[in-house]
Motif scaffolding. Structure first.
Motif, mmCIF file in Angstrom:
data_model
loop_
_atom_site.group_PDB
_atom_site.id
_atom_site.type_symbol
_atom_site.label_atom_id
_atom_site.label_comp_id
_atom_site.label_asym_id
_atom_site.label_seq_id
_atom_site.Cartn_x
_atom_site.Cartn_y
_atom_site.Cartn_z
ATOM 1 N N PRO A 148 34.587 53.530 21.945
ATOM 2 C CA PRO A 148 35.968 54.402 22.961
ATOM 3 C C PRO A 148 34.924 54.528 24.173
ATOM 4 O O PRO A 148 35.935 54.730 25.237
ATOM 5 N N ARG A 149 33.482 54.538 24.676
ATOM 6 C CA ARG A 149 33.626 54.266 25.907
ATOM 7 C C ARG A 149 33.828 53.227 26.852
ATOM 8 O O ARG A 149 34.385 53.644 28.090
ATOM 9 N N ARG A 150 33.840 52.458 26.048
ATOM 10 C CA ARG A 150 34.488 50.944 26.616
ATOM 11 C C ARG A 150 35.931 51.176 26.761
ATOM 12 O O ARG A 150 36.104 50.338 27.950
ATOM 13 N N ILE A 151 36.547 51.640 25.997
ATOM 14 C CA ILE A 151 38.239 51.043 25.809
ATOM 15 C C ILE A 151 38.335 52.498 26.993
ATOM 16 O O ILE A 151 38.989 52.618 28.407
ATOM 17 N N GLN A 152 37.822 54.102 27.328
ATOM 18 C CA GLN A 152 37.667 54.413 28.346
ATOM 19 C C GLN A 152 37.847 53.503 29.839
ATOM 20 O O GLN A 152 38.474 53.826 30.632
ATOM 21 N N GLU A 153 36.578 52.810 30.141
ATOM 22 C CA GLU A 153 36.831 52.043 30.719
ATOM 23 C C GLU A 153 37.931 50.192 30.980
ATOM 24 O O GLU A 153 37.945 50.685 32.355
ATOM 25 N N VAL A 154 38.515 50.313 29.794
ATOM 26 C CA VAL A 154 39.609 49.759 29.781
ATOM 27 C C VAL A 154 40.283 50.447 30.591
ATOM 28 O O VAL A 154 41.514 49.844 31.395
ATOM 29 N N GLN A 155 41.247 51.146 29.827
ATOM 30 C CA GLN A 155 42.575 52.422 30.202
ATOM 31 C C GLN A 155 41.857 53.004 32.014
ATOM 32 O O GLN A 155 42.771 52.154 32.026
ATOM 33 N N LEU A 156 41.179 52.938 32.600
ATOM 34 C CA LEU A 156 41.101 52.713 33.685
ATOM 35 C C LEU A 156 40.867 51.169 34.790
ATOM 36 O O LEU A 156 42.014 51.591 35.268
ATOM 37 N N ALA A 157 40.461 50.146 34.135
ATOM 38 C CA ALA A 157 41.125 49.409 34.753
ATOM 39 C C ALA A 157 42.390 48.823 34.926
ATOM 40 O O ALA A 157 43.098 48.810 35.326
ATOM 41 N N VAL A 158 43.400 49.444 33.470
ATOM 42 C CA VAL A 158 44.532 49.194 33.546
ATOM 43 C C VAL A 158 45.300 50.237 34.277
ATOM 44 O O VAL A 158 46.064 49.428 35.068
ATOM 45 N N GLU A 159 44.940 51.587 34.625
ATOM 46 C CA GLU A 159 44.753 52.179 36.035
ATOM 47 C C GLU A 159 45.622 51.929 36.796
ATOM 48 O O GLU A 159 46.599 51.459 37.189
ATOM 49 N N GLU A 160 44.463 51.725 37.132
ATOM 50 C CA GLU A 160 44.012 50.654 38.681
ATOM 51 C C GLU A 160 45.270 49.547 38.462
ATOM 52 O O GLU A 160 45.304 49.871 40.309
ATOM 53 N N ALA A 161 45.519 48.744 37.747
ATOM 54 C CA ALA A 161 45.732 48.075 38.405
ATOM 55 C C ALA A 161 47.381 48.185 38.058
ATOM 56 O O ALA A 161 48.383 47.244 39.203
ATOM 57 N N LEU A 162 47.544 48.623 37.501
ATOM 58 C CA LEU A 162 49.124 49.188 36.528
ATOM 59 C C LEU A 162 49.437 49.666 38.824
ATOM 60 O O LEU A 162 50.533 49.277 39.131
ATOM 61 N N VAL A 163 48.362 50.486 39.766
ATOM 62 C CA VAL A 163 49.398 51.419 40.525
ATOM 63 C C VAL A 163 48.604 50.266 41.538
ATOM 64 O O VAL A 163 49.864 50.678 42.533
ATOM 65 N N ASN A 164 47.967 49.375 41.614
ATOM 66 C CA ASN A 164 48.146 47.791 42.500
ATOM 67 C C ASN A 164 48.875 47.529 42.563
ATOM 68 O O ASN A 164 49.472 47.013 43.401
ATOM 69 N N ILE A 165 49.636 47.379 41.267
ATOM 70 C CA ILE A 165 50.713 46.651 41.182
ATOM 71 C C ILE A 165 52.126 47.025 41.720
ATOM 72 O O ILE A 165 52.876 46.605 42.655
ATOM 73 N N PHE A 166 52.241 47.712 41.090
ATOM 74 C CA PHE A 166 53.561 49.183 42.039
ATOM 75 C C PHE A 166 53.453 49.696 43.892
ATOM 76 O O PHE A 166 54.126 49.151 44.013
ATOM 77 N N ASN A 167 51.834 49.613 44.049
ATOM 78 C CA ASN A 167 52.359 49.488 45.787
ATOM 79 C C ASN A 167 52.657 48.336 45.884
ATOM 80 O O ASN A 167 52.722 48.415 46.662
ATOM 81 N N TYR A 168 51.877 47.565 45.910
ATOM 82 C CA TYR A 168 51.624 45.879 46.615
ATOM 83 C C TYR A 168 53.057 45.369 46.009
ATOM 84 O O TYR A 168 53.827 44.632 47.123
ATOM 85 N N ALA A 169 53.684 44.946 44.601
ATOM 86 C CA ALA A 169 54.394 44.618 44.130
ATOM 87 C C ALA A 169 56.064 45.151 44.730
ATOM 88 O O ALA A 169 57.044 44.186 45.251
ATOM 89 N N TYR A 170 55.759 46.664 44.543
ATOM 90 C CA TYR A 170 56.921 46.747 44.119
ATOM 91 C C TYR A 170 57.293 48.268 45.933
ATOM 92 O O TYR A 170 56.998 49.181 44.989
ATOM 93 N N PRO A 171 56.833 47.659 46.940
ATOM 94 C CA PRO A 171 56.502 48.874 47.545
ATOM 95 C C PRO A 171 58.018 49.537 47.767
ATOM 96 O O PRO A 171 58.830 49.667 47.715
ATOM 97 N N GLU A 172 57.162 50.947 48.364
ATOM 98 C CA GLU A 172 59.039 51.987 48.420
ATOM 99 C C GLU A 172 59.706 52.401 47.838
ATOM 100 O O GLU A 172 61.159 51.872 47.350
ATOM 101 N N ASN A 173 58.894 52.346 46.331
ATOM 102 C CA ASN A 173 59.373 52.630 45.047
ATOM 103 C C ASN A 173 60.709 51.529 44.480
ATOM 104 O O ASN A 173 62.065 52.159 43.907
ATOM 105 N N ARG A 174 60.475 50.355 45.155
ATOM 106 C CA ARG A 174 61.375 49.664 45.017
ATOM 107 C C ARG A 174 61.792 49.065 43.386
ATOM 108 O O ARG A 174 60.478 49.396 42.352
ATOM 109 N N ASP A 175 62.893 48.940 42.241
ATOM 110 C CA ASP A 175 62.296 48.678 40.849
ATOM 111 C C ASP A 175 62.078 47.974 40.768
ATOM 112 O O ASP A 175 62.994 46.545 41.514
#
Lengths: 109, 132
Positions: free
Chosen positions: B15-42
């Protein structure tokens, strides 16, 4: 994420339950800003029931800490779970934002 | 997120390691949304989850947004005082701490970000503490 508040003397204790992530961190920040707007300056955030925090949560806490510091207030964190503490430790946040083992210790600091 | 959690559980992650995986996945998605699809681009991001060598877990993110280079995002300065701390870069810093190997490539019109995650600390957490 659920928030609840109570007053301990002159300190405002905000309890956070659940997850502070990219979706919920802005809600937390907004709720805190509302309290700050009402004149509260001394805050303790009780994290005993906070299961998860991401960089969005850290950013919100940092933004609030900066704002409170400017206004002469304080933001203390209390009772972090191990997994949340780990994120604070590796990001270096536990050395810049005061962290306490218990709400009582955070209120008395 | 639940999908990646199921995948990590299936690999026997704690469970503890799974939380770290969740964290890494959230951070990745936030970065991808920001950099690959800026300004709320679909756009869409596909997440693939598969077993890696030994007990590893492989998580892959594919998007067709603006090309970005993961390496360019940079690490946050985690030693500066609170008042001087810049916002941003923190997510990438956390990913580097939680993920054992981060790979990035551009394939045609796709950005492909790959995380290779070790189970970590499996043994440490199965040790039974001695009776007090």
């Amino acid at each position: 994420m659920e928030l609840s508040n109570r007053k301990e003397g002159s300190t405002f204790v905000v309890s956070v339950k659940g997850r502070m992530d990219a979706v919920t961190a802005p809600e937390f920040e907004k709720a805190m800003e509302t309290l700050m707007g009402e004149g509260e300056t001394a805050f303790v955030v009780d994290m005993a029931e906070l299961d998860y925090i991401s960089s969005a949560g850290l950013r919100s806490i940092l933004a609030l800490a900066k704002k409170l510091k400017t206004d002469g207030g304080s933001l203390h964190l209390a009772a972090l779970q191990d997994s949340v503490k780990e994120v604070f430790d590796i990001s270096g946040f536990s050395s810049i934002i005061p962290v306490f083992d218990s709400v009582e210790a955070a209120c008395n600091a | 997120m639940a999908f990646v959690t199921d995948c990590a559980e299936g690999r026997g992650f704690r469970p503890r390691r799974i939380q770290e995986v969740q964290l890494a996945v959230e951070e990745a998605l936030v970065n991808i949304f920001n950099y690959a699809y800026p300004e709320n681009r679909d756009g869409e991001v596909r997440i693939l989850c598969e077993p890696g060598d030994q007990d590893r877990l492989v998580v892959e993110f594919r998007d067709k947004g603006i090309p970005y280079t993961f390496e360019d995002l940079g690490d946050a300065d985690v030693s500066s005082p609170v008042a001087e701390r810049e916002i941003g870069g923190l997510g990438v810093f956390l990913i580097r701490k939680m993920v054992d190997d981060v790979r990035f490539r551009r394939d045609g019109d796709e950005n492909i970000l790959t995380f290779i995650l070790e189970p970590r600390d499996q043994d440490a957490e199965t040790v039974t503490p001695p009776p007090a």
